[in-house]
Design an enzyme around this catalytic site. Structure first.
Site, PDB file in Angstrom:
ATOM      1  N   CYS A   1       0.627   4.899   6.831  1.00 13.39           N
ATOM      2  CA  CYS A   1       0.006   4.776   8.160  1.00 13.39           C
ATOM      3  C   CYS A   1       0.997   4.073   9.095  1.00 13.39           C
ATOM      4  O   CYS A   1       1.406   2.935   8.823  1.00 13.39           O
ATOM      5  CB  CYS A   1      -1.292   3.988   8.073  1.00 13.39           C
ATOM      6  SG  CYS A   1      -2.371   4.557   6.737  1.00 13.39           S
TER       7      CYS A   1
ATOM      8  N   CYS B   1     -19.238  -6.463   3.955  1.00 18.74           N
ATOM      9  CA  CYS B   1     -18.581  -5.215   4.339  1.00 18.74           C
ATOM     10  C   CYS B   1     -17.306  -5.106   3.509  1.00 18.74           C
ATOM     11  O   CYS B   1     -16.669  -6.115   3.216  1.00 18.74           O
ATOM     12  CB  CYS B   1     -18.248  -5.274   5.829  1.00 18.74           C
ATOM     13  SG  CYS B   1     -17.195  -3.933   6.406  1.00 18.74           S
TER      14      CYS B   1
ATOM     15  N   CYS C   1     -16.120  -9.309   5.978  1.00 18.27           N
ATOM     16  CA  CYS C   1     -15.519  -8.003   5.687  1.00 18.27           C
ATOM     17  C   CYS C   1     -14.262  -8.189   4.837  1.00 18.27           C
ATOM     18  O   CYS C   1     -13.319  -8.854   5.257  1.00 18.27           O
ATOM     19  CB  CYS C   1     -15.188  -7.311   7.001  1.00 18.27           C
ATOM     20  SG  CYS C   1     -14.465  -5.683   6.746  1.00 18.27           S
TER      21      CYS C   1
ATOM     22  N   ARG D   1     -17.563  -2.634  18.134  1.00 20.15           N
ATOM     23  CA  ARG D   1     -16.832  -3.879  17.833  1.00 20.15           C
ATOM     24  C   ARG D   1     -15.459  -3.941  18.492  1.00 20.15           C
ATOM     25  O   ARG D   1     -14.621  -3.057  18.290  1.00 20.15           O
ATOM     26  CB  ARG D   1     -16.672  -4.049  16.306  1.00 20.15           C
ATOM     27  CG  ARG D   1     -15.852  -5.292  15.958  1.00 20.15           C
ATOM     28  CD  ARG D   1     -15.909  -5.692  14.504  1.00 20.15           C
ATOM     29  NE  ARG D   1     -17.276  -5.721  14.045  1.00 20.15           N
ATOM     30  CZ  ARG D   1     -17.781  -4.925  13.109  1.00 20.15           C
ATOM     31  NH1 ARG D   1     -17.024  -4.038  12.516  1.00 20.15           N
ATOM     32  NH2 ARG D   1     -19.037  -5.019  12.778  1.00 20.15           N
TER      33      ARG D   1
ATOM     34  N   CYS E   1       0.843  -1.211   0.000  1.00 22.19           N
ATOM     35  CA  CYS E   1       0.000   0.000   0.000  1.00 22.19           C
ATOM     36  C   CYS E   1       0.877   1.259   0.000  1.00 22.19           C
ATOM     37  O   CYS E   1       1.830   1.373   0.780  1.00 22.19           O
ATOM     38  CB  CYS E   1      -0.908  -0.006   1.216  1.00 22.19           C
ATOM     39  SG  CYS E   1      -2.005   1.423   1.260  1.00 22.19           S
TER      40      CYS E   1
ATOM     41  N   CYS F   1     -19.193   1.882   8.837  1.00 17.39           N
ATOM     42  CA  CYS F   1     -18.421   1.244   9.899  1.00 17.39           C
ATOM     43  C   CYS F   1     -17.176   2.103  10.072  1.00 17.39           C
ATOM     44  O   CYS F   1     -16.344   2.174   9.167  1.00 17.39           O
ATOM     45  CB  CYS F   1     -18.058  -0.180   9.491  1.00 17.39           C
ATOM     46  SG  CYS F   1     -16.928  -0.984  10.641  1.00 17.39           S
TER      47      CYS F   1
ATOM     48  N   CYS G   1       0.646   0.376  10.271  1.00 16.87           N
ATOM     49  CA  CYS G   1       0.167  -0.667   9.358  1.00 16.87           C
ATOM     50  C   CYS G   1       1.273  -1.528   8.750  1.00 16.87           C
ATOM     51  O   CYS G   1       2.189  -1.023   8.090  1.00 16.87           O
ATOM     52  CB  CYS G   1      -0.660  -0.041   8.241  1.00 16.87           C
ATOM     53  SG  CYS G   1      -1.406  -1.311   7.193  1.00 16.87           S
TER      54      CYS G   1
HETATM   55  N1  SAM Z   1      -6.560   0.513   3.179  1.00 18.70           N
HETATM   56  C1  SAM Z   1      -7.840   0.700   3.715  1.00 18.70           C
HETATM   57  C2  SAM Z   1      -7.891   1.799   4.728  1.00 18.70           C
HETATM   58  O1  SAM Z   1      -6.902   2.132   5.325  1.00 18.70           O
HETATM   59  O2  SAM Z   1      -8.999   2.301   4.956  1.00 18.70           O
HETATM   60  C3  SAM Z   1      -8.473  -0.551   4.287  1.00 18.70           C
HETATM   61  C4  SAM Z   1      -7.629  -1.497   5.086  1.00 18.70           C
HETATM   62  S1  SAM Z   1      -6.892  -0.852   6.575  1.00 18.70           S
HETATM   63  C5  SAM Z   1      -5.831  -2.174   7.049  1.00 18.70           C
HETATM   64  C6  SAM Z   1      -8.244  -0.868   7.735  1.00 18.70           C
HETATM   65  C7  SAM Z   1      -7.982  -0.435   9.142  1.00 18.70           C
HETATM   66  O3  SAM Z   1      -7.238  -1.414   9.839  1.00 18.70           O
HETATM   67  C8  SAM Z   1      -7.191   0.820   9.379  1.00 18.70           C
HETATM   68  O4  SAM Z   1      -7.941   1.976   9.194  1.00 18.70           O
HETATM   69  C9  SAM Z   1      -6.789   0.686  10.837  1.00 18.70           C
HETATM   70  O5  SAM Z   1      -7.779   1.253  11.660  1.00 18.70           O
HETATM   71  C10 SAM Z   1      -6.752  -0.827  11.033  1.00 18.70           C
HETATM   72  N2  SAM Z   1      -5.397  -1.310  11.293  1.00 18.70           N
HETATM   73  C11 SAM Z   1      -4.419  -1.466  10.390  1.00 18.70           C
HETATM   74  N3  SAM Z   1      -3.292  -1.907  10.979  1.00 18.70           N
HETATM   75  C12 SAM Z   1      -3.555  -2.025  12.298  1.00 18.70           C
HETATM   76  C13 SAM Z   1      -2.797  -2.423  13.428  1.00 18.70           C
HETATM   77  N4  SAM Z   1      -1.515  -2.770  13.327  1.00 18.70           N
HETATM   78  N5  SAM Z   1      -3.396  -2.444  14.634  1.00 18.70           N
HETATM   79  C14 SAM Z   1      -4.693  -2.076  14.744  1.00 18.70           C
HETATM   80  N6  SAM Z   1      -5.465  -1.695  13.710  1.00 18.70           N
HETATM   81  C15 SAM Z   1      -4.906  -1.656  12.502  1.00 18.70           C
HETATM   82  C1  DTB Z   2     -10.890  -2.449  11.609  1.00 21.21           C
HETATM   83  O1  DTB Z   2     -11.237  -1.433  12.250  1.00 21.21           O
HETATM   84  N1  DTB Z   2     -10.010  -3.350  12.034  1.00 21.21           N
HETATM   85  C2  DTB Z   2      -9.819  -4.367  11.031  1.00 21.21           C
HETATM   86  C3  DTB Z   2     -10.869  -3.996   9.948  1.00 21.21           C
HETATM   87  N2  DTB Z   2     -11.383  -2.760  10.408  1.00 21.21           N
HETATM   88  C4  DTB Z   2     -10.480  -3.965   8.542  1.00 21.21           C
HETATM   89  C5  DTB Z   2      -8.418  -4.480  10.571  1.00 21.21           C
HETATM   90  C6  DTB Z   2      -7.427  -4.756  11.673  1.00 21.21           C
HETATM   91  C7  DTB Z   2      -6.074  -4.942  11.084  1.00 21.21           C
HETATM   92  C8  DTB Z   2      -5.078  -5.382  12.104  1.00 21.21           C
HETATM   93  C9  DTB Z   2      -3.719  -5.582  11.516  1.00 21.21           C
HETATM   94  C10 DTB Z   2      -3.685  -6.521  10.365  1.00 21.21           C
HETATM   95  O2  DTB Z   2      -3.951  -7.729  10.544  1.00 21.21           O
HETATM   96  O3  DTB Z   2      -3.397  -6.047   9.264  1.00 21.21           O
HETATM   97 FE1  SF4 Z   3      -2.758   1.257   3.395  1.00 24.18          FE
HETATM   98 FE2  SF4 Z   3      -2.571   0.079   5.749  1.00 24.18          FE
HETATM   99 FE3  SF4 Z   3      -2.989   2.689   5.612  1.00 24.18          FE
HETATM  100 FE4  SF4 Z   3      -4.955   0.984   4.827  1.00 24.18          FE
HETATM  101  S1  SF4 Z   3      -4.122   1.234   6.889  1.00 24.18           S
HETATM  102  S2  SF4 Z   3      -4.282   2.853   3.781  1.00 24.18           S
HETATM  103  S3  SF4 Z   3      -3.709  -0.683   4.010  1.00 24.18           S
HETATM  104  S4  SF4 Z   3      -1.147   1.597   4.905  1.00 24.18           S
END
Ligand code: SAM
Ligand code: DTB
Ligand code: SF4
Length: 334
Positions: free
Chosen positions: A78, A149, A118, A281, A74, A209, A81
């Site tokens: 973030c 979702c 989801c 959730r 990606c 959501c 992430c």
């Molecule tokens: N790329 C899209 C976005 O950012 O909206 C969808 C996927 S992204 C992984 C969805 C959500 O996962 C993020 O907004 C964040 O709240 C959560 N997330 C990602 N990495 C995480 C982590 N290490 N711990 C907790 N939540 C995480």
């Molecule tokens: C949300 O709030 N938490 C989920 C879902 N929406 C997409 C994602 C959590 C991701 C946790 C780290 C990972 O496994 O990538």
């Molecule tokens: Fe990309 Fe992860 Fe950020 Fe979603 S949370 S926009 S997958 S870097």
């Protein structure tokens, strides 16, 4: 006052309109939310329990299963992430999954007892041709009787419309943290862009959501600021995922001080009080919470969780362990 009389230690502000307000039009200030956080723990949970029981079955928890349909690579940065291309986390970039593989995963989710599926993609924003492919996946998931979702990043209005037409019930798009903390966590987009996508999802008729992450080094005031943003959306989100940061080696937030688990429970309680009808959730981070804290979260008003051995790329408690916890607590799925 007897124990059965309702007490309201902190009330929502007076409605602006002259007529009786719908709960979703009430406005919360950050200070009022901070005052909730500052309540003695037992008083906060008592208040959250009352709101919860007024609007929900207190012994039922909804289960959603996650699938990463497009993993890694990606372009966003973030800081939490593992899927960002900016950090070396060992997550490989993959192509969008095909229909047969998604169907198999959705069937397994049905078998395990999930009611919502989801699908997450590591995109900043999908291209129009991605939306066509995801629409096909959504139709497949819906044909199994699951709610669908998606969380695909930022959407244009026509893209949101196309997803709605394909059958998407909920669009997940998190605000993640308070506006003033956002720049510490993400530099490749701004808060306003998240709000715009949420508006597009809403206008298209999808349920929203939207939640965030705690344990990223934020202050309590910033946690209150995130809740204020969510609770003041009009209407507030139908579903509010509260994640505890899953620390992944290689991301800038690995090694951040963990928050007190009771502060996490407070976050759940405050979300419940300020967004009475929402699904609140329990999301990422459950592996680190343990059974006792999760039980307190259910008491505080959490009524949904991610169910299945994996989140997107990191782990989640296994299904047998969650089933055993439900059994011990007398919680039934809904
Ligand atoms: N790329 C899209 C976005 O950012 O909206 C969808 C996927 S992204 C992984 C969805 C959500 O996962 C993020 O907004 C964040 O709240 C959560 N997330 C990602 N990495 C995480 C982590 N290490 N711990 C907790 N939540 C995480
Ligand atoms: C949300 O709030 N938490 C989920 C879902 N929406 C997409 C994602 C959590 C991701 C946790 C780290 C990972 O496994 O990538
Ligand atoms: Fe990309 Fe992860 Fe950020 Fe979603 S949370 S926009 S997958 S870097």
């Amino acid at each position: 006052m007897t124990a059965t009389q309702p007490i309201h230690l902190v009330r929502p502000p007076a409605p602006q309109a002259a007529h009786a307000p719908h709960p979703s039009t009430e406005r919360w200030s950050v200070e009022q939310i901070e005052a909730l956080f500052a309540l003695p723990f037992n008083d906060l949970l008592w208040q959250a329990q009352q709101v919860h029981r007024e609007h929900h079955d207190a012994n039922a928890v909804q289960r959603s299963t996650l699938l990463s349909i497009k993993t890694g690579g990606c372009p966003e940065d973030c800081a939490y992430c593992p899927q960002s291309v900016h950090y070396d986390t060992g997550v490989e970039a993959d192509k969008l999954m095909d229909v047969a593989a998604v169907r198999a995963a959705a069937q397994a989710a049905v078998q395990a007892g999930a009611t919502r599926f989801c699908m997450g993609a590591a995109w900043r924003e999908p291209k129009d041709r991605d939306i066509e492919k995801v629409a096909e996946l959504v139709r497949e998931v819906k044909s199994l009787g699951l709610e669908a979702c998606c969380t695909l990043g930022m959407l244009t209005q026509p893209q949101a419309q196309a997803l709605k037409e394909a059958g998407v019930d909920y669009y997940n798009h998190n605000l993640d943290t308070a506006p003033e903390a956002y720049g510490r966590i993400i530099s490749t987009r701004v808060y306003e862009e998240r709000l715009t996508t949420l508006a597009h999802a809403r206008e298209a008729g999808m349920s929203v959501c939207c939640g965030g992450i705690v344990g990223m080094g934020e202050s309590r005031r910033e946690r209150a600021g995130l809740i204020a943003q969510l609770a003041n959306l009009d209407p507030y989100p139908e579903s509010v995922p509260i994640n505890e940061l899953v620390q992944v080696e290689g991301t800038p937030l690995a090694g951040t001080d963990k928050i007190d688990p009771f502060e996490f429970v407070r976050m759940i309680a405050v979300a419940r009080i300020t967004m009475p009808k929402a699904w609140v959730r329990l999301s990422a981070g459950r592996q680190g919470l343990g059974d006792g804290i999760q039980a307190l979260c259910f008491l505080a008003g959490a009524n949904s969780m991610f169910y299945g051995d994996k989140l997107l790329v990191t782990g989640n408690p296994d299904v047998a362990r969650d089933d055993a916890l439900f059994e011990r607590l007398g919680i039934s799925p809904c």
